[in-house]
Design an enzyme around this catalytic site. Structure first.
Site, PDB file in Angstrom:
ATOM      1  N   GLY A  52      -5.204 -63.872  69.814  1.00 49.60           N
ATOM      2  CA  GLY A  52      -4.765 -63.942  68.430  1.00 49.60           C
ATOM      3  C   GLY A  52      -3.754 -65.057  68.234  1.00 49.60           C
ATOM      4  O   GLY A  52      -3.663 -65.985  69.043  1.00 49.60           O
ATOM      5  N   ASN A  75      -0.705 -49.078  71.921  1.00 51.48           N
ATOM      6  CA  ASN A  75      -0.655 -50.213  72.838  1.00 51.48           C
ATOM      7  C   ASN A  75      -0.577 -49.786  74.295  1.00 51.48           C
ATOM      8  O   ASN A  75      -0.999 -50.533  75.185  1.00 51.48           O
ATOM      9  CB  ASN A  75       0.492 -51.142  72.473  1.00 51.48           C
ATOM     10  CG  ASN A  75       0.162 -52.017  71.281  1.00 51.48           C
ATOM     11  OD1 ASN A  75      -0.993 -52.104  70.874  1.00 51.48           O
ATOM     12  ND2 ASN A  75       1.155 -52.668  70.713  1.00 51.48           N
ATOM     13  N   HIS A  94      14.357 -54.813  73.938  1.00 49.23           N
ATOM     14  CA  HIS A  94      13.771 -55.707  72.938  1.00 49.23           C
ATOM     15  C   HIS A  94      13.354 -54.822  71.772  1.00 49.23           C
ATOM     16  O   HIS A  94      12.218 -54.371  71.675  1.00 49.23           O
ATOM     17  CB  HIS A  94      12.570 -56.449  73.516  1.00 49.23           C
ATOM     18  CG  HIS A  94      11.917 -57.390  72.540  1.00 49.23           C
ATOM     19  ND1 HIS A  94      12.586 -58.426  71.942  1.00 49.23           N
ATOM     20  CD2 HIS A  94      10.645 -57.434  72.065  1.00 49.23           C
ATOM     21  CE1 HIS A  94      11.755 -59.085  71.147  1.00 49.23           C
ATOM     22  NE2 HIS A  94      10.577 -58.485  71.192  1.00 49.23           N
TER      23      HIS A  94
END
Length: 304
Positions: A9, A93, A173
């Site tokens: 992507g 995911n 993160h």
């Protein structure tokens, strides 16, 4: 040898372009979508040709093609949508990263693995455990992306060149990232000598929320992640011994074990060659351990 990017992507293509422009190695884009990696490869090769860069970018839908990879970058997964946190992507995911990691382990076990898929820290841990690769060979990209945003805000606030700014971002993160204002300097001069405490606080908060702002405006972050991965790959391929914040498996550092989270590390030809343990103050340590708790909870939710 080849740099392989799994997931073709916008972010995967940006990584491929950045690696090729730096002349690091030939690049292989892999994706389950027929035609997508091949088309991205053609487009990138046309730019490289005009620039006089003789690296070759290829596209493939076949995991057997990744067998000669020196570095594998795992980007595959669902991206954030406006209003979503990184943790909202956890279960979806995790299934993708688990399956891709099994393929990497079976075909490219001797590579170094850079994880980009969100939520970054639990996905890095999942990839590490699923592949069974040595902890030095598996790392997550998030910290350097956060650092690029942090430095951008410092540059705007100080009106000095970015090349003079030294800074660091650690921890999760995500919602508990820790831009280390206290460790920032401009060519060795403390940041306090340039801007007020109030502006430092705004820079701290802006760094933590800017990804959501970008996603709300344009749908995805593309260019800074591509550059961040290329910087990590360059440090490994050229054995630069660069100090870069990465998501790494802790084994007692910072009082934590069996968790991947963002910390400063020396990157070289062996991957993560050393984790640097900073002496955090009380406030910094509190934020860091909020990150540890958040990532630990996510890991527990996806590990058998």
């Amino acid at each position: 040898m080849t740099i392989t990017i799994i997931g073709s992507g916008k972010v995967g293509a940006s990584i491929a372009l950045n690696c090729a422009i730096r002349d690091l190695d030939d690049v292989l884009l892999v994706d389950i979508v027929q035609g997508l990696p091949q088309g991205e490869a053609m487009d990138i090769n046309h730019q490289l040709s005009e620039m006089g860069i003789d690296r070759l970018v290829r596209g493939s839908n076949n995991y057997s093609d990744i067998c000669d990879s020196s570095i594998v970058v795992l980007v595959a997964g669902v991206g954030r949508k406006p209003g979503m946190t990184r943790m909202d992507l956890l279960q979806t995911n995790a299934n993708i990263v688990r399956e891709v990691s099994k393929k990497v382990a079976s075909v490219a076990r001797n590579s170094k693995l850079i994880v980009v898929t969100n939520p970054l820290d639990p996905m890095t841990y999942l990839a590490l455990k699923t592949t069974g690769m040595h902890k030095n060979r598996v790392m997550g990209m998030g910290g350097l992306l956060d650092l690029s945003r942090f430095k951008s805000f410092i540059r705007e606030g100080t009106n000095v060149s970015s090349e003079s700014i030294q800074a660091m971002v650690i921890s999760e993160h995500g919602e508990n990232m820790l831009p280390l204002i206290r460790f920032c300097c401009i060519s060795g001069i403390p940041l306090n000598d340039f801007i007020s405490i109030e502006l430092q606080s705004r820079i701290f908060e802006n760094t933590r929320k800017v990804a959501a702002d970008i996603i709300a405006l344009k749908g995805a972050t593309i260019y800074a992640p591509g550059n961040a991965v290329a910087t990590m790959a360059e440090a490994i391929i050229k054995d630069k011994k660069s100090v870069i914040p990465v998501s790494a498996l802790l084994d007692g550092e910072y009082g934590a074990s069996n968790i991947c989270i963002g910390v400063p590390a020396v990157l070289g030809e062996n991957g993560i060659e050393r984790i640097i343990e900073l002496k955090l103050n009380t406030v910094e340590d509190e934020i860091f351990h909020k990150g540890i708790n958040s990532v630990t909870e996510a890991i527990n939710a996806i590990m058998p």
